[in-house]
Design a protein around this motif. Structure first.
Motif, PDB file in Angstrom:
ATOM      1  N   LYS A  12      -4.276  -4.895  -6.612  1.00 23.80           N
ATOM      2  CA  LYS A  12      -6.070  -3.185  -6.568  1.00 23.80           C
ATOM      3  C   LYS A  12      -5.336  -2.292  -5.128  1.00 23.80           C
ATOM      4  O   LYS A  12      -5.051  -3.297  -4.105  1.00 23.80           O
ATOM      5  N   SER A  13      -6.174  -1.529  -4.897  1.00 22.02           N
ATOM      6  CA  SER A  13      -5.782  -0.914  -3.793  1.00 22.02           C
ATOM      7  C   SER A  13      -6.736   0.388  -3.717  1.00 22.02           C
ATOM      8  O   SER A  13      -6.937   1.043  -4.349  1.00 22.02           O
ATOM      9  N   GLU A  14      -7.138   0.911  -2.396  1.00 21.78           N
ATOM     10  CA  GLU A  14      -7.516   2.007  -2.368  1.00 21.78           C
ATOM     11  C   GLU A  14      -7.443   3.676  -2.300  1.00 21.78           C
ATOM     12  O   GLU A  14      -7.311   5.002  -1.969  1.00 21.78           O
ATOM     13  N   GLU A  15      -5.544   3.332  -2.202  1.00 25.73           N
ATOM     14  CA  GLU A  15      -5.183   4.356  -2.308  1.00 25.73           C
ATOM     15  C   GLU A  15      -5.016   4.969  -3.268  1.00 25.73           C
ATOM     16  O   GLU A  15      -4.544   6.740  -3.562  1.00 25.73           O
ATOM     17  N   GLY A  16      -5.047   4.420  -4.874  1.00 21.03           N
ATOM     18  CA  GLY A  16      -5.028   5.748  -6.155  1.00 21.03           C
ATOM     19  C   GLY A  16      -4.081   4.353  -7.261  1.00 21.03           C
ATOM     20  O   GLY A  16      -4.323   3.292  -7.271  1.00 21.03           O
TER      21      GLY A  16
END
Length: 205
Positions: A76-80
């Motif tokens: 999971k990532s907030e970056e895309g």
């Protein structure tokens, strides 16, 4: 019902940050890849990416639908996110044995692993792939090389501005952006997962 594409994208686009996907931090000032793989900018990243996959990569979308559990393992990532989508021609070129292996429910563990090699929990552009030397996908490391045209059995050819991942060439790249997320789909002319995974599909009871 949440589709497999939605599951993939939501898993990749949410929550905690992850380490860089690149094996190498080496950066080269090379621009030609942009001419080979033009990028299209759209809005509403997640929904547009899902729609694009359904319309342009239906075989891959169907493959994801049968391997949704693999997407739950996505970092999971907030970056895309980045998705490597084998083209329709890539699926059509599979021999009958491999097509049967993809469909056989007894090979679910293997096909989930294959699927996991086709996603990265951050956006990676075509230019970045071109300069990377390799990437770390959800499934593991994948080598990246500059593609070569001409020559004879790999000798005497010249770089053509493109990039390959484990031998699969990126034929088109599309970027999706919104206020929160950047997502990129790279269409590839073959599967980028290690070929040895197909062998494990035959090692079942």
């Amino acid at each position: 019902m949440v589709s497999a594409c939605s599951l993939l994208i939501s898993c990749l686009a949410s929550s905690t940050a992850v380490s860089s996907a690149f094996q190498s931090s080496r950066v080269l000032n090379v621009q030609s890849v942009r001419n080979i793989h033009p990028t299209t900018f759209l809005s509403s990243a997640s929904s547009d990416a899902e729609e694009y996959l359904s319309a342009n990569c239906p075989s891959y979308t169907s493959f994801l639908a049968k391997n949704g559990d693999a997407m739950k393992k996505a970092i999971k990532s907030e970056e895309g996110f980045t998705i490597f989508a084998p083209t329709e021609a890539a699926f059509a070129s599979l021999d009958e044995k491999k097509k049967e292996q993809l469909e056989d429910v007894r090979n679910t563990e293997v096909t989930m692993k294959i699927a996991s090699y086709h996603a990265i929990a951050e956006p990676v552009t075509a230019d970045e792939l071109f300069n990377s030397g390799g990437v770390v996908t959800v499934g593991g490391e994948v080598p990246a090389d500059r593609s070569v045209s001409g020559g004879f059995f790999g000798v005497g050819g010249k770089e053509d501005g493109g990039v390959t991942l484990n031998g699969a060439k990126v034929v088109k790249s599309v970027e999706f952006t919104d206020d929160a997320v950047t997502g990129i789909i790279h269409e590839v002319d073959d599967f980028i997962s290690p070929s040895i995974l197909w062998r494990y599909a035959d090692q079942r009871e």
